[in-house]
Design an enzyme around this catalytic site. Sequence first.
Site, PDB file in Angstrom:
ATOM      1  N   SER A  25       0.834  -1.209   0.000  1.00  0.00           N
ATOM      2  CA  SER A  25       0.000   0.000   0.000  1.00  0.00           C
ATOM      3  C   SER A  25       0.866   1.256   0.000  1.00  0.00           C
ATOM      4  O   SER A  25       1.992   1.255   0.498  1.00  0.00           O
ATOM      5  CB  SER A  25      -0.911   0.022   1.224  1.00  0.00           C
ATOM      6  OG  SER A  25      -1.760  -1.103   1.240  1.00  0.00           O
TER       7      SER A  25
HETATM    8  N1  SAH Z   1      -0.998  -4.871   4.008  1.00  0.00           N
HETATM    9  C1  SAH Z   1      -0.282  -5.134   2.774  1.00  0.00           C
HETATM   10  C2  SAH Z   1      -1.101  -4.710   1.558  1.00  0.00           C
HETATM   11  C3  SAH Z   1      -1.107  -5.777   0.546  1.00  0.00           C
HETATM   12  S1  SAH Z   1      -2.324  -5.627  -0.741  1.00  0.00           S
HETATM   13  C4  SAH Z   1       1.104  -4.512   2.790  1.00  0.00           C
HETATM   14  O1  SAH Z   1       1.443  -3.804   3.747  1.00  0.00           O
HETATM   15  O2  SAH Z   1       1.881  -4.758   1.870  1.00  0.00           O
HETATM   16  C5  SAH Z   1      -3.629  -6.657  -0.134  1.00  0.00           C
HETATM   17  C6  SAH Z   1      -3.288  -8.087   0.179  1.00  0.00           C
HETATM   18  O3  SAH Z   1      -4.506  -8.726   0.580  1.00  0.00           O
HETATM   19  C7  SAH Z   1      -2.762  -8.919  -1.000  1.00  0.00           C
HETATM   20  O4  SAH Z   1      -1.542  -9.512  -0.631  1.00  0.00           O
HETATM   21  C8  SAH Z   1      -3.864  -9.970  -1.233  1.00  0.00           C
HETATM   22  O5  SAH Z   1      -3.363 -11.227  -1.665  1.00  0.00           O
HETATM   23  C9  SAH Z   1      -4.480 -10.067   0.151  1.00  0.00           C
HETATM   24  N2  SAH Z   1      -5.846 -10.583   0.194  1.00  0.00           N
HETATM   25  C10 SAH Z   1      -6.881 -10.355  -0.657  1.00  0.00           C
HETATM   26  N3  SAH Z   1      -7.990 -11.023  -0.269  1.00  0.00           N
HETATM   27  C11 SAH Z   1      -7.661 -11.670   0.896  1.00  0.00           C
HETATM   28  C12 SAH Z   1      -8.372 -12.546   1.781  1.00  0.00           C
HETATM   29  N4  SAH Z   1      -9.640 -12.891   1.577  1.00  0.00           N
HETATM   30  N5  SAH Z   1      -7.702 -13.021   2.856  1.00  0.00           N
HETATM   31  C13 SAH Z   1      -6.411 -12.712   3.087  1.00  0.00           C
HETATM   32  N6  SAH Z   1      -5.680 -11.905   2.283  1.00  0.00           N
HETATM   33  C14 SAH Z   1      -6.298 -11.389   1.198  1.00  0.00           C
END
Ligand code: SAH
Length: 219
Positions: free
Chosen positions: A68
């Site tokens: 993010s």
């Molecule tokens: N908090 C992260 C942001 C990553 S983007 C950071 O600091 O880098 C969002 C993430 O959510 C992705 O890695 C995606 O694979 C995950 N995601 C999407 N749907 C999800 C679900 N149902 N359960 C767990 N993770 C999920």
Amino acid sequence: MKPKLEDTYQHKGLRRQLIQLLRDKGITDEAVLDAMNNIPRHFFLDSAFDKIAYEDRAFPIGEGQTISQPYTVAYQTQLLKVSKMEKVLEIGTGSMYQSTVLAEMGAKVYTIERQKKLYDQHSSYVFKMKYPNLKFFFGDGFEGLPAFQPYDKILITAAAPFIPPKLVQQLKVGGVMVLPVDEGENQRMLRLTKLQDGSLQEEAFEEFSFVPMLTGKNR
Ligand code: SAH
């Protein structure tokens, strides 16, 4: 390419500038700003991004996912109002950066990722010794993590199509959940507070653009 694990004066200088930018954009929570100033964001990115890691931008982290934007991390963390020792559940581990910010703030952090390849990266997490209060799980965030409920705080870092009911169940009375909920192209940031009767008090904030929250696990 692996991340460069050296935090130089240049990195630290760029990080201070980023923190100032976050202040200018309206982030006021000193605990959030301190935590982000202490964490080398470039450690969470491929070394190809080393020079631009402190720009206020999202970057690809593989599997079609992104780390993010720093403003988004600061914004969500500020809304969550985290205190030391609180139990926090994060949905969407991704690069592990957001969960590290929460751990640096002293919370007990449980983070879930549905993409196996991203989840597996926790085995080489650089701050394993520094943050014994951060635990990684492979699973579907829509299910939450019943084993450690109830949570003081829940943070969703992917675009939720609706408010996941099982997460509401796993939230403490008086607990707070922050999540971006789909509204067409973008998502509206919501803060929900669980009231004594189990109902939710809802506050709406700015619009953001997240990758989608998807059901099921992806091996
Ligand atoms: N908090 C992260 C942001 C990553 S983007 C950071 O600091 O880098 C969002 C993430 O959510 C992705 O890695 C995606 O694979 C995950 N995601 C999407 N749907 C999800 C679900 N149902 N359960 C767990 N993770 C999920």
